[in-house]
Design a protein around this motif. Structure first.
Motif, PDB file in Angstrom:
ATOM      1  N   ARG A  67       0.846  -1.194   0.000  1.00  0.00           N
ATOM      2  CA  ARG A  67       0.000   0.000   0.000  1.00  0.00           C
ATOM      3  C   ARG A  67       0.880   1.241   0.000  1.00  0.00           C
ATOM      4  O   ARG A  67       1.917   1.268   0.667  1.00  0.00           O
ATOM      5  N   TYR A  77      -3.351   8.554   4.870  1.00  0.00           N
ATOM      6  CA  TYR A  77      -4.256   7.726   4.056  1.00  0.00           C
ATOM      7  C   TYR A  77      -3.460   6.554   3.459  1.00  0.00           C
ATOM      8  O   TYR A  77      -2.233   6.613   3.343  1.00  0.00           O
ATOM      9  N   GLN A  78      -4.180   5.532   3.034  1.00  0.00           N
ATOM     10  CA  GLN A  78      -3.562   4.377   2.382  1.00  0.00           C
ATOM     11  C   GLN A  78      -4.305   4.063   1.092  1.00  0.00           C
ATOM     12  O   GLN A  78      -5.533   4.149   1.044  1.00  0.00           O
ATOM     13  N   LYS A  79      -3.566   3.678   0.081  1.00  0.00           N
ATOM     14  CA  LYS A  79      -4.176   3.225  -1.166  1.00  0.00           C
ATOM     15  C   LYS A  79      -3.353   2.081  -1.732  1.00  0.00           C
ATOM     16  O   LYS A  79      -2.142   1.983  -1.477  1.00  0.00           O
ATOM     17  N   GLU A 102       0.047   1.282  -7.134  1.00  0.00           N
ATOM     18  CA  GLU A 102      -0.418   1.382  -8.524  1.00  0.00           C
ATOM     19  C   GLU A 102      -0.186   0.097  -9.307  1.00  0.00           C
ATOM     20  O   GLU A 102      -0.963  -0.247 -10.197  1.00  0.00           O
ATOM     21  N   ARG A 108     -13.307   0.441  -2.132  1.00  0.00           N
ATOM     22  CA  ARG A 108     -12.554  -0.444  -3.030  1.00  0.00           C
ATOM     23  C   ARG A 108     -12.172  -1.679  -2.223  1.00  0.00           C
ATOM     24  O   ARG A 108     -11.627  -1.555  -1.125  1.00  0.00           O
ATOM     25  N   PHE A 139     -10.852  -0.525   1.305  1.00  0.00           N
ATOM     26  CA  PHE A 139     -10.391   0.860   1.374  1.00  0.00           C
ATOM     27  C   PHE A 139     -11.608   1.771   1.224  1.00  0.00           C
ATOM     28  O   PHE A 139     -12.298   1.732   0.203  1.00  0.00           O
ATOM     29  N   GLN A 143     -11.189   6.623  -0.596  1.00  0.00           N
ATOM     30  CA  GLN A 143      -9.826   6.769  -1.108  1.00  0.00           C
ATOM     31  C   GLN A 143      -8.766   6.430  -0.072  1.00  0.00           C
ATOM     32  O   GLN A 143      -7.631   6.942  -0.133  1.00  0.00           O
ATOM     33  N   GLY A 144      -9.112   5.595   0.890  1.00  0.00           N
ATOM     34  CA  GLY A 144      -8.122   5.157   1.875  1.00  0.00           C
ATOM     35  C   GLY A 144      -8.142   5.933   3.171  1.00  0.00           C
ATOM     36  O   GLY A 144      -7.197   5.836   3.963  1.00  0.00           O
ATOM     37  N   GLU A 145      -9.211   6.698   3.415  1.00  0.00           N
ATOM     38  CA  GLU A 145      -9.344   7.381   4.708  1.00  0.00           C
ATOM     39  C   GLU A 145      -9.337   6.363   5.838  1.00  0.00           C
ATOM     40  O   GLU A 145      -8.720   6.555   6.890  1.00  0.00           O
ATOM     41  N   VAL A 162      -9.205   1.886   6.407  1.00  0.00           N
ATOM     42  CA  VAL A 162      -8.955   0.596   5.765  1.00  0.00           C
ATOM     43  C   VAL A 162      -9.348  -0.507   6.747  1.00  0.00           C
ATOM     44  O   VAL A 162      -9.148  -0.378   7.955  1.00  0.00           O
TER      45      VAL A 162
END
Length: 439
Positions: A291, A301-303, A306, A390, A401, A404-406, A408
């Motif tokens: 992540r 935040y975490q996402k 890619e 997501r 998520f 947008q990853g606020e 998880v």
């Protein structure tokens, strides 16, 4: 294939826990994890080594560090990795136990010029005065021309804290004292400390052990390097991950400047861990997907990294209102739902993971089917609003998520053959799904 994840790091056999030594060296990503060859939670821990060029396809390199020397004879415990020039350095805790059960702890160094063979250089930090032998998990980074090390600690008062050290050469370390305000409640031990220095903002990540459980926490603040203290912006931290199964996270900065994070999808009481179905398959636990962590609204935040988009196959989209049903006949899937504002939403995947967001209260109710009994584990999370979610599903894991990853949520999820997705919305929403497969 059984329940083994398709695109997560998992052991071919045995017991996996903390991610260790994360780094990118000479273009390749390196991840170690604590490992035991049998499915038992306690023993002389080994560092198992995995390598990837793309954060998706991982090659098992075998044992990276084994407990062979006097200062580590009862286990190579957790630690970190850093790169400098043509060298890759591992810092780890050497665990030593005597016949009466007494413990000794040493913070040790190993180095490599090829990322394959590591030369052990022995202890570089011995236990300072004022701490019990619960002193472990060194994390090292560079700032202002010097090297810094934090070590998870328990003081002689049986209180958790983080010990700070500084060095100019990675071998001689000066103790700077406790980094955290001792008047705060840090539980009885701070494991796996990590300082994510994000420029103007710093974030302390610590796996805090308290009587009510062990949790991965994040605290926003400012690191005062001259005084050797971390000044917290708010009195209370927040959970880094609000799922049922997440612990021992570690971050690192790759060659592109991203800060990436991986954690352990595990933890919990021993009986709970050993009751999981994969034990019968001869293995237990996995690491999270890689992540990227980033700052938004002064929060961490975490996402998903890619690179995970390269796993996507066979995209399908649906826009709808009311009852929506989708079946991709897969337990390895990415689900993206958008346009969820100002409405109550329900979601159900295979009757294993369910959640309900109530717009009136802003509360998200999360349910995960128990594998060792009837019913569901439940959790309630407050959100000011729900915009999107997501989800990454992978045979026996789920990582969710939100916004947008606020927030998880990571959890073990032992899916049955039912792969039907049910959603219900009051307004029109958009849902995309992808099958996730390695090449």
């Amino acid at each position: 294939m059984g329940m083994r994840p398709n695109y997560h790091i998992s052991p071919k056999h045995g017991f996996l826990n903390d991610p260790n030594g994360l780094a990118q060296f000479q273009g390749k990503y390196h991840v170690f994890y604590q490992w035991l060859p049998d499915v038992v939670p306690q023993g002389n821990k080994i560092w198992r080594h995995c390598v990837s060029e793309d954060l998706i396809h991982w090659s098992d390199q075998g044992c990276g560090l084994k407990p062979e020397e006097w200062y580590e004879k009862n286990g190579c415990y957790s630690g970190s990795g850093i790169t400098e020039g043509d060298s890759y350095y591992l810092f780890y805790t050497g665990n030593v136990r005597d016949s009466e059960g007494g413990r000794e702890t040493y913070q040790c160094l190993a180095s490599s010029s090829d990322g394959v063979n590591f030369h052990k250089e022995g202890p570089v930090v011995y236990l300072p005065e004022g701490y019990t032998p619960h002193f472990r998990d060194p994390k090292v980074w560079k700032k202002n021309g010097r090297w810094w090390m934090v070590v998870g600690a328990q003081t002689k008062e049986l209180k958790g804290n983080v010990a700070l050290f500084v060095s100019y050469d990675l071998k001689k370390w000066q103790w700077k004292g406790n980094m955290l305000d001792s008047s705060m409640d840090w539980g009885y031990m701070c494991e796996c400390p990590d300082l994510a220095d994000m420029g103007e903002r710093q974030f302390l990540i610590v796996s805090r052990q308290k009587e009510d459980g062990c949790k991965g926490m994040v605290f926003a603040g400012i690191m005062d390097y001259e005084q050797g203290r971390f000044h917290i912006s708010e009195d209370t931290g927040v959970l880094l991950d609000e799922g049922f199964d997440f612990y021992a996270p570690q971050t690192f900065t790759d060659e592109s400047g991203r800060r990436l994070l991986m954690g352990w999808i595990g933890a919990g009481e021993i009986e709970y861990q050993m009751s999981q179905p994969t034990v019968k398959e001869g293995w237990l636990h996995v690491l999270t997907i890689p992540r990227e962590v980033y700052v938004k609204n002064d929060r961490l935040y975490q996402k998903p990294a890619e690179e995970l988009k390269h796993l996507r196959k066979n995209e399908e989209s649906i826009c709808g209102t009311g009852e929506i049903a989708i079946d991709r006949h897969s337990k390895c899937m990415e689900i993206l739902a958008e346009g969820l504002e100002n409405q109550t939403i329900t979601f159900d995947f295979g009757k294993v993971i369910k959640f309900l967001y109530k717009k009136e209260s802003g509360n998200l109710l999360v349910f995960r089917k128990k594998w060792n009994g009837e019913g569901y584990d439940e959790k309630e999370i407050h959100l000011d609003k729900l915009e999107d979610f997501r989800i990454y599903l992978d045979q026996s894991t789920a990582e969710i998520f939100l916004n947008q990853g606020e927030k998880v949520l990571t959890m073990k999820s032992y899916f049955t053959e039912d792969t039907l997705i049910h959603m219900n919305s009051e307004l029109q929403i958009k849902v995309k799904t992808w099958l996730l497969e390695e090449e």
